[in-house]
Scaffold this active site. Structure first.
Site, PDB file in Angstrom:
ATOM      1  N   ALA A  61      -2.155  -7.011 -17.658  1.00  0.00           N
ATOM      2  CA  ALA A  61      -0.709  -6.770 -17.691  1.00  0.00           C
ATOM      3  C   ALA A  61      -0.008  -7.412 -16.492  1.00  0.00           C
ATOM      4  CB  ALA A  61      -0.441  -5.273 -17.715  1.00  0.00           C
ATOM      5  N   HIS A  69      -6.029   5.043  11.716  1.00  0.00           N
ATOM      6  CA  HIS A  69      -7.339   5.704  11.691  1.00  0.00           C
ATOM      7  C   HIS A  69      -7.120   7.196  11.450  1.00  0.00           C
ATOM      8  CE1 HIS A  69     -11.479   6.632  12.688  1.00  0.00           C
ATOM      9  NE2 HIS A  69     -11.019   7.609  13.477  1.00  0.00           N
TER      10      HIS A  69
END
Ligand code: NAI
Length: 469
Positions: free
Chosen positions: A319, A443
């Site tokens: 798509a 992080h």
């Protein structure tokens, strides 16, 4: 007969490629008509493809996560699955999206015709619908007719033999479920039906599941699934017969049994372009050697004012390729200097774990004799992956030795289909390993694993031992 209506652009087909092209063209000021035989927009993707499968896969993931929660000391009772409600929820998601498309189409004042369109000549389309036949005259046309599932020839007519649309219809949960084809559709459906309680057998002709991806990047998925499913690679189904007790299949393959009996069989061996349902001969539009409508990089066919986009023009039948091609075609027709020239089109298998890849795979780089450096970061060394129960994942990035730039990446793990886009952007922007390493990643995240893979090549990795020079 003179034409009933006249448009700058007629788009034939209302899937993701077709409606995107129609919307973009209307936004650029063209008078647009969108012809679609179904009374809903969205095509296969929205109605019997990407969206329903992702809805069902989400349900399957919830079931699996509830089971895995035991590792965290959390346990639930055995799940109760209401198949009718599950099916209804999937339909609600589809309805919400197709309803939204109707509104977007209306707001853009696009003329929508429900009916089957066929060319009369290079400026006229005949549309046959419930209200009879109409002739529409156009300056330009975009063919966006999509594709259909390929069925292996010679299979018996039996309602227990399914294509992907049948499988998504959730008619019933077969106890013994055979899936022919270990590609993306086969693997996604296996996960859905396994979560619902089917015993899964997969036969794949080639030497590993999801064959376009590198074998090492499918391993975390394969290692997990082989404990639960019967997976026979390098295996072909040579005969399928329908008996009252089940569908019987005979196999030919190194490690496969001779035969088996199943309560349903899914055939997921690829799709074929829809090239024969729009009176192609009336505009003398030939197919290319691979059976697709040939186009140039502006999506123009051999007929000057007729364009084509999406599955009907070639692989990959995705798509997100179709929507980008649709925009290009609309822009070219509106007089812009647009071109379809992406550096990559990412692929994603929405399995658990997901598998995603972009740019070149290692096997492609080797086949093209490209000298590359590889950074491969195992998720067992990622804090976030461990915290999220996703330690089996892996991220790989490939860099050209000649230019230093990224040429490919692949990820197998939780959310790989989301994570891969950083690599796609890196490729489009010409990033090298140092660019990626010095891009600060939050992080703890799974995204860090892509930076770590780059740091391995850059030589600046601290979350693993540096590779020996
Ligand atoms: P596919 O081409 O991805 O996979 C078909 C698999 O069947 C291949 O691995 C092939 O080696 C195997 N095969 C072929 N003939 C066989 C036989 N006789 N016996 C055993 N194995 C055989 O096709 P699939 O999975 O049907 O998907 C069709 C298209 O739809 C693809 O282009 C795919 O990219 C697209 N799609 C994309 C999705 C996504 O982006 N997540 C989801 C679903 C479909």
């Amino acid at each position: 007969m003179s034409a009933d209506m006249q448009f700058d652009l007629v788009v034939l087909g209302g899937g993701p490629g077709g409606y995107t092209a129609a919307f973009r063209a209307a936004d650029l000021g063209l008078a647009v008509c969108l012809v679609e035989q179904a009374n809903r927009l969205g095509g296969v993707c929205l109605n019997v493809g990407c969206i329903p499968s992702k809805t069902l896969l989400h349900g399957a993931a919830v079931l699996e996560e509830a089971e895995q929660a035991a590792e965290y000391g959390i346990s639930f009772g055995a799940p109760k699955i209401d198949l009718v409600a599950f099916r209804d929820h999937k339909q609600q998601v589809i309805n919400q999206l197709t309803g939204g498309l109707d509104k977007l189409c209306q707001a853009r004042k696009i003329t929508r015709i429900v009916g089957k369109g066929g060319f009369k000549d290079t400026t006229t389309l005949q549309v046959t619908g419930e209200e009879g036949a109409k002739e529409i005259s156009f300056s330009n046309c975009i063919i966006a007719t999509g594709s259909h599932p390929f069925m292996i020839p010679g299979l018996p007519e039996d309602e227990r033999i399914w294509d992907s649309s049948d499988a998504l219809a959730l008619k019933f949960v077969p106890k013994r479920f055979l899936i022919i084809g270990g590609g993306i559709i086969g693997m996604e459906m296996a996960q859905i039906y396994s979560a619902l309680g089917s015993e899964i057998t997969i036969v794949e002709m080639l030497d590993h599941i999801i064959p376009p991806a590198d074998k090492d990047m499918v391993q975390p998925l394969f290692q997990k699934l082989k404990k639960k499913y019967q997976i026979f690679t390098k295996t072909k189904v040579v005969e399928v017969t329908a008996a009252e007790s089940g569908i019987q299949a005979r196999f030919e393959g190194a490690k496969a049994p001779e035969s088996g009996e199943y309560d349903a069989v899914l055939v997921a061996v690829g799709r074929r372009p829809n090239t024969e349902n729009f009176e192609r001969e009336n505009i003398a539009l030939a197919l290319n050697e691979r059976g697709f409508v040939g186009v140039d990089n502006q999506q123009r066919t051999a007929v000057e004012n007729i364009f084509a986009i999406g599955d009907v023009v070639g692989e990959p039948m995705l798509a997100h390729k179709a929507t980008h091609e649709g925009k290009v075609a609309a822009e070219v027709i509106a007089g812009h200097k647009a071109e379809f020239d992406p550096m990559t089109i990412p692929s994603v298998a929405y399995t658990h774990p997901e598998v995603a890849w972009m740019g070149l795979t290692e096997k492609e780089a080797k086949a093209q004799k490209i000298d590359y450096q590889k950074g491969k970061f195992p998720w067992g060394a990622s804090g976030r992956a461990l915290a999220s129960g996703a330690a089996t994942g892996v991220t790989k990035a490939l860099f050209s030795k000649e230019t230093g730039r990224i040429i490919g990446a692949a990820i197998c793990g939780q959310n790989a289909g989301e994570l891969i886009h950083e690599a796609v952007l890196a490729l489009e922007m010409g990033a090298d390993a140092e660019d990626i390493s010095k891009t600060v990643h939050a992080h703890p995240t799974l995204s860090e694993t892509f930076a770590f893979a780059a740091e391995i090549v850059d030589g600046s990795i601290t979350d693993a031992l540096p590779s020996k020079k």
